[in-house]
Write a protein that holds these residues in place. Structure first.
Motif, PDB file in Angstrom:
ATOM      1  N   TYR A 184      26.657   9.493  -6.738  1.00 36.47           N
ATOM      2  CA  TYR A 184      25.394  10.085  -6.263  1.00 36.47           C
ATOM      3  C   TYR A 184      25.499  10.520  -4.793  1.00 36.47           C
ATOM      4  N   GLY A 185      26.722  10.739  -4.320  1.00 39.06           N
ATOM      5  CA  GLY A 185      26.920  11.119  -2.923  1.00 39.06           C
ATOM      6  C   GLY A 185      26.700   9.986  -1.951  1.00 39.06           C
ATOM      7  N   LEU A 186      26.785   8.737  -2.409  1.00 40.97           N
ATOM      8  CA  LEU A 186      26.507   7.567  -1.575  1.00 40.97           C
ATOM      9  C   LEU A 186      27.754   6.713  -1.397  1.00 40.97           C
ATOM     10  N   MET A 187      27.748   5.923  -0.336  1.00 35.97           N
ATOM     11  CA  MET A 187      28.730   4.856  -0.150  1.00 35.97           C
ATOM     12  C   MET A 187      27.964   3.544   0.012  1.00 35.97           C
ATOM     13  N   LYS A 188      28.717   2.452  -0.006  1.00 38.78           N
ATOM     14  CA  LYS A 188      28.158   1.115   0.163  1.00 38.78           C
ATOM     15  C   LYS A 188      27.331   0.724  -1.067  1.00 38.78           C
ATOM     16  N   LYS A 189      26.138   0.214  -0.872  1.00 37.40           N
ATOM     17  CA  LYS A 189      25.264  -0.239  -1.959  1.00 37.40           C
ATOM     18  C   LYS A 189      23.838  -0.001  -1.510  1.00 37.40           C
ATOM     19  N   GLY A 190      22.832  -0.616  -2.176  1.00 39.40           N
ATOM     20  CA  GLY A 190      21.477  -0.480  -1.657  1.00 39.40           C
ATOM     21  C   GLY A 190      20.396  -0.517  -2.701  1.00 39.40           C
ATOM     22  N   VAL A 191      20.392   0.434  -3.630  1.00 38.01           N
ATOM     23  CA  VAL A 191      19.289   0.482  -4.587  1.00 38.01           C
ATOM     24  C   VAL A 191      19.832   0.477  -6.010  1.00 38.01           C
TER      25      VAL A 191
ATOM     26  N   LEU B 279      36.118   8.896   3.248  1.00 34.46           N
ATOM     27  CA  LEU B 279      35.642   7.525   3.049  1.00 34.46           C
ATOM     28  C   LEU B 279      36.133   6.974   1.717  1.00 34.46           C
ATOM     29  N   ARG B 280      36.055   7.793   0.679  1.00 35.21           N
ATOM     30  CA  ARG B 280      36.575   7.369  -0.627  1.00 35.21           C
ATOM     31  C   ARG B 280      38.071   7.089  -0.547  1.00 35.21           C
ATOM     32  N   SER B 281      38.795   7.925   0.170  1.00 35.28           N
ATOM     33  CA  SER B 281      40.235   7.758   0.328  1.00 35.28           C
ATOM     34  C   SER B 281      40.561   6.440   1.025  1.00 35.28           C
ATOM     35  N   ILE B 282      39.844   6.148   2.092  1.00 41.45           N
ATOM     36  CA  ILE B 282      40.072   4.892   2.819  1.00 41.45           C
ATOM     37  C   ILE B 282      39.771   3.700   1.921  1.00 41.45           C
ATOM     38  N   TYR B 283      38.691   3.789   1.150  1.00 44.32           N
ATOM     39  CA  TYR B 283      38.332   2.693   0.236  1.00 44.32           C
ATOM     40  C   TYR B 283      39.469   2.427  -0.748  1.00 44.32           C
ATOM     41  N   HIS B 284      40.051   3.484  -1.298  1.00 48.53           N
ATOM     42  CA  HIS B 284      41.174   3.322  -2.222  1.00 48.53           C
ATOM     43  C   HIS B 284      42.364   2.647  -1.528  1.00 48.53           C
ATOM     44  N   GLY B 285      42.627   3.062  -0.285  1.00 51.69           N
ATOM     45  CA  GLY B 285      43.701   2.430   0.466  1.00 51.69           C
ATOM     46  C   GLY B 285      43.447   0.957   0.722  1.00 51.69           C
ATOM     47  N   MET B 286      42.193   0.596   0.965  1.00 52.80           N
ATOM     48  CA  MET B 286      41.838  -0.814   1.158  1.00 52.80           C
ATOM     49  C   MET B 286      42.107  -1.622  -0.110  1.00 52.80           C
ATOM     50  N   LEU B 287      41.873  -1.016  -1.268  1.00 52.34           N
ATOM     51  CA  LEU B 287      42.161  -1.711  -2.519  1.00 52.34           C
ATOM     52  C   LEU B 287      43.645  -2.072  -2.608  1.00 52.34           C
ATOM     53  N   ARG B 288      44.526  -1.114  -2.272  1.00 52.63           N
ATOM     54  CA  ARG B 288      45.958  -1.397  -2.351  1.00 52.63           C
ATOM     55  C   ARG B 288      46.358  -2.430  -1.292  1.00 52.63           C
ATOM     56  N   MET B 289      45.760  -2.364  -0.125  1.00 51.52           N
ATOM     57  CA  MET B 289      46.053  -3.354   0.914  1.00 51.52           C
ATOM     58  C   MET B 289      45.676  -4.757   0.442  1.00 51.52           C
ATOM     59  N   ILE B 290      44.505  -4.890  -0.176  1.00 46.45           N
ATOM     60  CA  ILE B 290      44.076  -6.171  -0.738  1.00 46.45           C
ATOM     61  C   ILE B 290      45.053  -6.630  -1.816  1.00 46.45           C
ATOM     62  N   ASP B 291      45.456  -5.700  -2.654  1.00 42.62           N
ATOM     63  CA  ASP B 291      46.351  -6.034  -3.757  1.00 42.62           C
ATOM     64  C   ASP B 291      47.678  -6.596  -3.247  1.00 42.62           C
ATOM     65  N   ASP B 292      48.222  -5.999  -2.199  1.00 44.16           N
ATOM     66  CA  ASP B 292      49.485  -6.484  -1.642  1.00 44.16           C
ATOM     67  C   ASP B 292      49.333  -7.897  -1.081  1.00 44.16           C
ATOM     68  N   GLN B 293      48.184  -8.201  -0.514  1.00 47.62           N
ATOM     69  CA  GLN B 293      47.975  -9.553   0.017  1.00 47.62           C
ATOM     70  C   GLN B 293      47.717 -10.556  -1.101  1.00 47.62           C
ATOM     71  N   LEU B 294      47.116 -10.099  -2.194  1.00 45.53           N
ATOM     72  CA  LEU B 294      46.992 -10.954  -3.380  1.00 45.53           C
ATOM     73  C   LEU B 294      48.385 -11.320  -3.891  1.00 45.53           C
ATOM     74  N   ALA B 295      49.276 -10.351  -3.949  1.00 46.34           N
ATOM     75  CA  ALA B 295      50.655 -10.606  -4.382  1.00 46.34           C
ATOM     76  C   ALA B 295      51.353 -11.558  -3.418  1.00 46.34           C
ATOM     77  N   ARG B 296      51.108 -11.371  -2.147  1.00 45.92           N
ATOM     78  CA  ARG B 296      51.744 -12.224  -1.135  1.00 45.92           C
ATOM     79  C   ARG B 296      51.253 -13.671  -1.245  1.00 45.92           C
ATOM     80  N   LEU B 297      49.970 -13.851  -1.523  1.00 50.72           N
ATOM     81  CA  LEU B 297      49.434 -15.204  -1.698  1.00 50.72           C
ATOM     82  C   LEU B 297      50.068 -15.877  -2.915  1.00 50.72           C
ATOM     83  N   VAL B 298      50.186 -15.143  -4.007  1.00 51.53           N
ATOM     84  CA  VAL B 298      50.801 -15.710  -5.210  1.00 51.53           C
ATOM     85  C   VAL B 298      52.254 -16.068  -4.946  1.00 51.53           C
ATOM     86  N   ASP B 299      52.962 -15.232  -4.201  1.00 52.19           N
ATOM     87  CA  ASP B 299      54.349 -15.549  -3.848  1.00 52.19           C
ATOM     88  C   ASP B 299      54.420 -16.850  -3.051  1.00 52.19           C
ATOM     89  N   GLU B 300      53.458 -17.062  -2.156  1.00 52.00           N
ATOM     90  CA  GLU B 300      53.417 -18.305  -1.380  1.00 52.00           C
ATOM     91  C   GLU B 300      53.210 -19.510  -2.298  1.00 52.00           C
TER      92      GLU B 300
END
Length: 521
Positions: A318-325, A272-293
């Protein structure tokens, strides 16, 4: 008319009220475009510029170096609805009355960001996730995307298929690479929509809220992002599930509910942590693409870009994902970076403590508009221009949490399924539930120190430089009594200063505000 219009009348205030001119000698670029790029549930300390060893968002980091960025920026509350309403109104949840994700229609204010932008002659757009009081009738271009896909607008064949796939994830995760490639991912499609809309504007200045539903769960991403940050390559966490007892009963309950809803999530935590990191890079590439536009269309040089998140994510803390408390920095501290005309470039973070509620008054001054009455945020425009400002004004910042009432505990009914926190089938789990969100808490950050205090008088005091995971509570340690008392006094000053100023007296009394809506100068 909207429900909010009725509330404006109830407050006894004309929506056209303004108290002072915001020009105040500042050099405001004439009619700059403004784009608020918001990520949902992005943890600030996972960026390399923050000292993180992995290069998760290289374009965002490079863009930050071209402008001003803050490493002591905080949300108003670590939940989407309250945080987003606070950003759009410049008011804390205690003033907007939106203290949970289920009170959006109760938003209380005089004017919000989109009101002001329209008054200033700006075209307006929402592209992405809303989850606020904003409605389609108040925006020129409305292109909603949420965690389960795009709204009812026309979709491509890939978009249709990908949205059906998202709905099968039950707001949890896919432990394999997601199908349909980058063209199916929501941020990619959002860039296409944003680019198309900008093409229709000619020379009209615009305000766009480009609001990505990622890296919020459901955690999923396609190749090559899925494989970019393998589980075995991730830095070791400074805390674990073994620290839940130290954090308290609310955290233990959250973990218990998460285990019931997301069966086996502890076994999958590294993935899950690995996927989250990959999502960050995916977002980053689209941020770059928007700026290029923007550059290709010739509007980049006259566009102010704000990159921000509504709140963070545990991402294994704390062994958790997401948010909550709680009000841990993993959830409450957010990235905030400003780039564009008039904004000074600095490779290092600004030392000020700032809030998501400061965004609206800052944009008011950028647009040359008056700051509406009822605002609790302060304009950052002098700071962004490296002009003189009172340092005392930004030596601390406050965060709120909780929908109120008393805490629900294990002694109360614990049928999580009946309450709706845990799904009766599948993998659904809503971490913002009766148990995790009950009560009222306040947090103060000042320098290396952090204070958390609740309605029952329970206190927490942490030195974030020495204890970034907030496990060593120094509140009752006599050696830190002076610091504790100073922090409590500072928090009290914040609470008094952000008492809702509306409605103002109807006659005779003159309501006074400071320049830039400063609270403490």
């Amino acid at each position: 008319m909207t429900n909010n219009f009725n509330r404006k009348i109830f407050a006894g205030i004309s929506v056209s009220i303004s108290i002072f001119s915001t020009a105040l000698g500042q050099e405001v670029q004439k009619n700059p475009n403004v784009i608020i790029i918001m990520a949902d549930q992005l943890r600030a300390d996972l960026l390399q510029r923050e000292g993180y060893p992995l290069n998760t968002m290289p374009f965002a980091d490079s863009l930050a170096g071209q402008g001003t960025w803050f490493n002591r920026a905080y949300t108003a509350a670590p939940a989407s609805g309250p945080a987003r309403v606070s950003m759009l109104t410049g008011r804390f949840p205690s003033a907007t009355h939106v203290r949970s994700n289920h009170n959006l229609r109760d938003a209380f204010y005089t004017k919000d960001l989109f009101d002001v932008a329209r008054e200033q002659g700006y075209a307006t757009a929402l592209v992405g996730k809303n989850h606020s009081h904003l409605s389609p009738d108040r925006v020129d271009y409305w292109r909603p995307y949420n965690h389960d896909g795009q709204g009812p607008e026309d979709k491509s064949e890939i978009g249709e298929a990908f949205d059906k796939y998202l709905k099968t994830l039950d707001m949890y995760a896919d432990m394999k690479p997601s199908p349909y490639g980058i063209e199916g991912q929501l941020p990619y499609r959002m860039v296409d929509d944003a680019s198309h809309w900008i093409d229709t504007l000619s020379d009209t200045p615009f305000l766009m809220w480009f609001s990505m539903a990622e890296p919020h769960n459901p955690y999923q991403t396609c190749e090559p992002y899925y494989s970019m940050f393998p589980p075995e390559s991730l830095p070791r966490m400074k805390s674990s599930a073994g620290d839940l007892k130290t954090k308290g009963e609310e955290y233990l309950l959250l973990a218990e509910m998460m285990g019931q809803g997301h069966v086996g999530y502890q076994d999958n935590l590294q993935r899950l942590r690995s996927i989250y990191h990959g999502m960050l890079r995916m977002i980053d590439d689209q941020l770059a693409r928007l700026v290029d536009e923007l550059k290709e269309k010739g509007v980049y040089d006259n566009t102010i870009i704000l990159f921000v998140a509504d709140h963070g994510d545990y991402v294994g803390e704390y062994g958790l994902m997401k948010k909550g408390v709680g009000l841990d920095d993993a959830l409450s501290r957010i990235p905030m970076q400003w780039t564009g005309p008039g904004i000074k470039a600095s490779p290092t973070p600004h030392e000020a403590h700032v809030s998501i509620i400061d965004i609206f008054p800052t944009i008011c001054e950028i647009m040359g508009a008056d700051i509406p009455l009822g605002m609790q945020g302060r304009s950052l425009w002098p700071l962004l221009q490296e002009k003189e400002y009172p340092e005392k004004e930004f030596e601390s910042v406050m965060v709120q949490d909780g929908f109120g009432g008393m805490y629900y505990t294990r002694d109360d009914a614990t049928d999580f399924q009946e309450e709706g926190a845990v799904g009766k089938k599948g993998l659904f789990f809503d971490e913002l539930n009766t148990w995790t969100q009950s009560g009222t808490m306040r947090m103060l950050r000042k320098g290396d120190w952090k204070l958390v205090y609740d309605m029952d008088g329970n206190g927490q005091l942490y030195n974030l430089r020495e204890d970034s995971s907030e496990l060593d509570n120094l509140f009752d340690d006599k050696a830190y009594e002076k610091i504790k008392n100073e922090m409590i006094g500072n928090l009290l000053r914040w609470e008094i200063s952000v008492q809702d100023p509306i409605p103002v007296p109807r006659q005779r009394y003159r309501f006074k505000r400071n320049d830039h809506n400063y609270l403490f100068r």
